[in-house]
Scaffold this active site. Structure first.
Site, PDB file in Angstrom:
ATOM      1  N   GLU A 221     -19.170  42.384  13.488  1.00  0.00           N
ATOM      2  CA  GLU A 221     -19.119  42.042  12.068  1.00  0.00           C
ATOM      3  C   GLU A 221     -18.541  43.260  11.361  1.00  0.00           C
ATOM      4  O   GLU A 221     -19.122  44.350  11.426  1.00  0.00           O
ATOM      5  CB  GLU A 221     -20.511  41.708  11.507  1.00  0.00           C
ATOM      6  CG  GLU A 221     -20.444  41.420  10.007  1.00  0.00           C
ATOM      7  CD  GLU A 221     -21.762  40.917   9.413  1.00  0.00           C
ATOM      8  OE1 GLU A 221     -22.539  40.256  10.130  1.00  0.00           O
ATOM      9  OE2 GLU A 221     -21.995  41.200   8.221  1.00  0.00           O
TER      10      GLU A 221
ATOM     11  N   ARG B 215     -39.505  45.419   4.021  1.00  0.00           N
ATOM     12  CA  ARG B 215     -39.466  45.454   2.551  1.00  0.00           C
ATOM     13  C   ARG B 215     -39.190  44.088   1.922  1.00  0.00           C
ATOM     14  O   ARG B 215     -39.494  43.880   0.766  1.00  0.00           O
ATOM     15  CB  ARG B 215     -38.464  46.485   2.041  1.00  0.00           C
ATOM     16  CG  ARG B 215     -37.039  46.106   2.279  1.00  0.00           C
ATOM     17  CD  ARG B 215     -36.096  47.045   1.558  1.00  0.00           C
ATOM     18  NE  ARG B 215     -36.138  48.389   2.107  1.00  0.00           N
ATOM     19  CZ  ARG B 215     -35.095  49.224   2.041  1.00  0.00           C
ATOM     20  NH1 ARG B 215     -33.982  48.844   1.464  1.00  0.00           N
ATOM     21  NH2 ARG B 215     -35.176  50.431   2.542  1.00  0.00           N
TER      22      ARG B 215
ATOM     23  N   HIS C  50     -32.847  38.524  -0.183  1.00  0.00           N
ATOM     24  CA  HIS C  50     -33.235  38.904  -1.546  1.00  0.00           C
ATOM     25  C   HIS C  50     -34.079  37.867  -2.270  1.00  0.00           C
ATOM     26  O   HIS C  50     -34.630  38.151  -3.327  1.00  0.00           O
ATOM     27  CB  HIS C  50     -32.004  39.337  -2.344  1.00  0.00           C
ATOM     28  CG  HIS C  50     -31.425  40.600  -1.760  1.00  0.00           C
ATOM     29  ND1 HIS C  50     -32.208  41.698  -1.477  1.00  0.00           N
ATOM     30  CD2 HIS C  50     -30.177  40.914  -1.340  1.00  0.00           C
ATOM     31  CE1 HIS C  50     -31.463  42.636  -0.930  1.00  0.00           C
ATOM     32  NE2 HIS C  50     -30.225  42.192  -0.832  1.00  0.00           N
TER      33      HIS C  50
ATOM     34  N   THR D 160     -28.153  48.377   4.004  1.00  0.00           N
ATOM     35  CA  THR D 160     -27.452  48.946   5.158  1.00  0.00           C
ATOM     36  C   THR D 160     -26.230  49.716   4.661  1.00  0.00           C
ATOM     37  O   THR D 160     -25.385  49.157   3.979  1.00  0.00           O
ATOM     38  CB  THR D 160     -26.999  47.803   6.109  1.00  0.00           C
ATOM     39  OG1 THR D 160     -28.084  46.897   6.262  1.00  0.00           O
ATOM     40  CG2 THR D 160     -26.588  48.338   7.448  1.00  0.00           C
TER      41      THR D 160
ATOM     42  N   ARG E 126     -36.409  44.051   8.571  1.00  0.00           N
ATOM     43  CA  ARG E 126     -36.317  45.518   8.570  1.00  0.00           C
ATOM     44  C   ARG E 126     -37.588  46.121   9.149  1.00  0.00           C
ATOM     45  O   ARG E 126     -38.661  45.537   9.067  1.00  0.00           O
ATOM     46  CB  ARG E 126     -36.101  46.032   7.137  1.00  0.00           C
ATOM     47  CG  ARG E 126     -34.737  45.697   6.555  1.00  0.00           C
ATOM     48  CD  ARG E 126     -34.592  46.358   5.198  1.00  0.00           C
ATOM     49  NE  ARG E 126     -34.673  47.808   5.317  1.00  0.00           N
ATOM     50  CZ  ARG E 126     -33.616  48.620   5.338  1.00  0.00           C
ATOM     51  NH1 ARG E 126     -32.391  48.134   5.179  1.00  0.00           N
ATOM     52  NH2 ARG E 126     -33.776  49.913   5.467  1.00  0.00           N
TER      53      ARG E 126
ATOM     54  N   HIS F 294     -20.900  42.279   3.769  1.00  0.00           N
ATOM     55  CA  HIS F 294     -21.533  43.351   2.997  1.00  0.00           C
ATOM     56  C   HIS F 294     -20.752  43.624   1.721  1.00  0.00           C
ATOM     57  O   HIS F 294     -19.576  43.984   1.765  1.00  0.00           O
ATOM     58  CB  HIS F 294     -21.698  44.655   3.784  1.00  0.00           C
ATOM     59  CG  HIS F 294     -22.886  45.428   3.295  1.00  0.00           C
ATOM     60  ND1 HIS F 294     -22.864  46.147   2.128  1.00  0.00           N
ATOM     61  CD2 HIS F 294     -24.146  45.541   3.765  1.00  0.00           C
ATOM     62  CE1 HIS F 294     -24.043  46.680   1.928  1.00  0.00           C
ATOM     63  NE2 HIS F 294     -24.854  46.327   2.899  1.00  0.00           N
TER      64      HIS F 294
ATOM     65  N   ASN G 292     -27.220  34.982   3.504  1.00  0.00           N
ATOM     66  CA  ASN G 292     -28.319  35.918   3.747  1.00  0.00           C
ATOM     67  C   ASN G 292     -29.392  35.712   2.667  1.00  0.00           C
ATOM     68  O   ASN G 292     -29.097  35.840   1.472  1.00  0.00           O
ATOM     69  CB  ASN G 292     -27.758  37.351   3.717  1.00  0.00           C
ATOM     70  CG  ASN G 292     -28.827  38.400   3.966  1.00  0.00           C
ATOM     71  OD1 ASN G 292     -29.920  38.317   3.415  1.00  0.00           O
ATOM     72  ND2 ASN G 292     -28.525  39.384   4.783  1.00  0.00           N
TER      73      ASN G 292
ATOM     74  N   GLU H 139     -30.505  39.630  11.558  1.00  0.00           N
ATOM     75  CA  GLU H 139     -30.014  41.004  11.461  1.00  0.00           C
ATOM     76  C   GLU H 139     -31.139  41.933  11.841  1.00  0.00           C
ATOM     77  O   GLU H 139     -32.280  41.729  11.405  1.00  0.00           O
ATOM     78  CB  GLU H 139     -29.667  41.300  10.003  1.00  0.00           C
ATOM     79  CG  GLU H 139     -28.223  41.308   9.690  1.00  0.00           C
ATOM     80  CD  GLU H 139     -28.056  41.696   8.234  1.00  0.00           C
ATOM     81  OE1 GLU H 139     -28.623  42.704   7.795  1.00  0.00           O
ATOM     82  OE2 GLU H 139     -27.373  40.949   7.536  1.00  0.00           O
TER      83      GLU H 139
ATOM     84  N   HIS I 145     -32.731  39.607   7.632  1.00  0.00           N
ATOM     85  CA  HIS I 145     -32.871  40.936   8.242  1.00  0.00           C
ATOM     86  C   HIS I 145     -34.349  41.326   8.275  1.00  0.00           C
ATOM     87  O   HIS I 145     -34.951  41.533   7.226  1.00  0.00           O
ATOM     88  CB  HIS I 145     -32.065  41.939   7.391  1.00  0.00           C
ATOM     89  CG  HIS I 145     -32.020  43.331   7.938  1.00  0.00           C
ATOM     90  ND1 HIS I 145     -31.228  44.312   7.369  1.00  0.00           N
ATOM     91  CD2 HIS I 145     -32.643  43.926   8.986  1.00  0.00           C
ATOM     92  CE1 HIS I 145     -31.376  45.435   8.054  1.00  0.00           C
ATOM     93  NE2 HIS I 145     -32.234  45.234   9.034  1.00  0.00           N
TER      94      HIS I 145
HETATM   95  N1  PXP Z   1     -23.968  41.695   6.839  1.00  0.00           N
HETATM   96  C1  PXP Z   1     -24.817  42.694   7.183  1.00  0.00           C
HETATM   97  C2  PXP Z   1     -24.764  43.203   8.572  1.00  0.00           C
HETATM   98  C3  PXP Z   1     -25.744  43.217   6.254  1.00  0.00           C
HETATM   99  O1  PXP Z   1     -26.555  44.225   6.606  1.00  0.00           O
HETATM  100  C4  PXP Z   1     -25.810  42.646   4.969  1.00  0.00           C
HETATM  101  C5  PXP Z   1     -26.845  43.114   4.008  1.00  0.00           C
HETATM  102  O2  PXP Z   1     -28.105  42.773   4.468  1.00  0.00           O
HETATM  103  C6  PXP Z   1     -24.922  41.598   4.671  1.00  0.00           C
HETATM  104  C7  PXP Z   1     -23.997  41.154   5.599  1.00  0.00           C
HETATM  105  C8  PXP Z   1     -24.919  40.946   3.332  1.00  0.00           C
HETATM  106  O3  PXP Z   1     -24.567  41.890   2.370  1.00  0.00           O
HETATM  107  P1  PXP Z   1     -24.655  41.512   0.836  1.00  0.00           P
HETATM  108  O4  PXP Z   1     -26.109  41.259   0.546  1.00  0.00           O
HETATM  109  O5  PXP Z   1     -24.121  42.721   0.147  1.00  0.00           O
HETATM  110  O6  PXP Z   1     -23.828  40.274   0.636  1.00  0.00           O
END
Ligand code: PXP
Length: 236
Positions: A150, A48, A9, A100, A44, A190, A6, A69, A42
């Site tokens: 998931e 953001r 960030h 989330t 959003r 997550h 992901n 996402e 994602h």
């Molecule tokens: N899976 C989903 C559905 C999420 O919303 C997120 C956070 O955006 C992640 C995985 C990844 O989470 P993390 O950034 O805590 O690894």
């Protein structure tokens, strides 16, 4: 087990200055070169981090698989149906949350989901629902036509930090085997990091782990390639 990286960030750091750097696309290319199996981002509703332009560029650049996402807000659904990611993961979204916070209430949103999911499937887009490790939500996911769930590992990650995670881990194990038994594919994610992921990797049947924050955090010190490779070594 596969790894979805992901890249949200990277965009979070860029948005700290509303500028151009760091570019999430560079992260995408390096993560794929390092061997990840898919890219997750994602879009959003509050934009953001990842924005509309990013989503188009990501779609055009990904060589592995793009898992978008998203919430079920009509505006976002329309964008996703135009962009056509390989897979979407539907998540709940609250404007004031830091990230989330919980799984999607599939039972509560049964009507909306039963309408949206076939629209994506007809476009050959796989649909995954981000849910808590809860058997009723898993059954409901099957009933609304999702191919994947998931499992939200956030509570497990929190419990791991407190040092008492047995119960949360057991819930995830039971959820994975139940979901598999009714024909759903299973991803998880997550809050996973280089330590707490080790117990999750031992669970048979999970297809992909979607991990963002811990990989991007480590990459500040090691670079993305090494951060992704280190996670892949643990997972594989
Ligand atoms: N899976 C989903 C559905 C999420 O919303 C997120 C956070 O955006 C992640 C995985 C990844 O989470 P993390 O950034 O805590 O690894």
């Amino acid at each position: 087990m596969k790894l979805g990286v992901n890249i949200d960030h990277v965009a979070t750091v860029r948005e700290a200055r509303r500028g151009k750097e760091p570019n999430p696309l560079e992260a995408l290319i390096l993560a794929e070169e390092a061997g990840c199996d898919s890219i997750v981002a994602h879009l959003r509703e509050d934009r953001r981090h990842i924005n509309d332009g990013d989503i188009v560029s990501i779609r055009n650049t990904v060589r592995t698989k793009f898992n978008m996402e998203m919430s079920i807000a009509p505006e976002i659904v329309e964008i996703a149906q135009t962009i056509k990611p390989d897979e979407i993961t539907l998540v709940p979204e609250k404007r004031e949350e830091i990230t989330t916070e919980g799984g999607l209430d599939v039972i509560g949103y049964k009507g909306e989901l039963s309408k949206i999911i076939p629209e994506f499937k007809n476009k050959n887009i796989e649909v995954s629902l981000f849910i808590d490790p809860d058997l009723d939500q898993i059954k409901a996911s099957k009933n609304v036509g999702a191919g994947f769930i998931e499992i939200h590992t956030g509570s497990y990650a929190h419990a791991f930090e407190q040092g008492d995670y047995g119960e949360q881990l057991q819930l995830i194990k039971e959820s994975v085997s139940f979901a598999l038994s009714i024909g759903l594919g299973v991803n998880a994610g997550h809050g996973l990091d280089y330590k707490n992921v080790i117990e999750i990797v031992k669970i048979p049947g999970i297809e992909t782990l979607n991990i963002g924050h811990s990989i991007i955090a480590k990459s500040i010190f090691t670079g993305i390639s090494r951060a992704v490779k280190e996670m892949l070594e643990i997972i594989r």
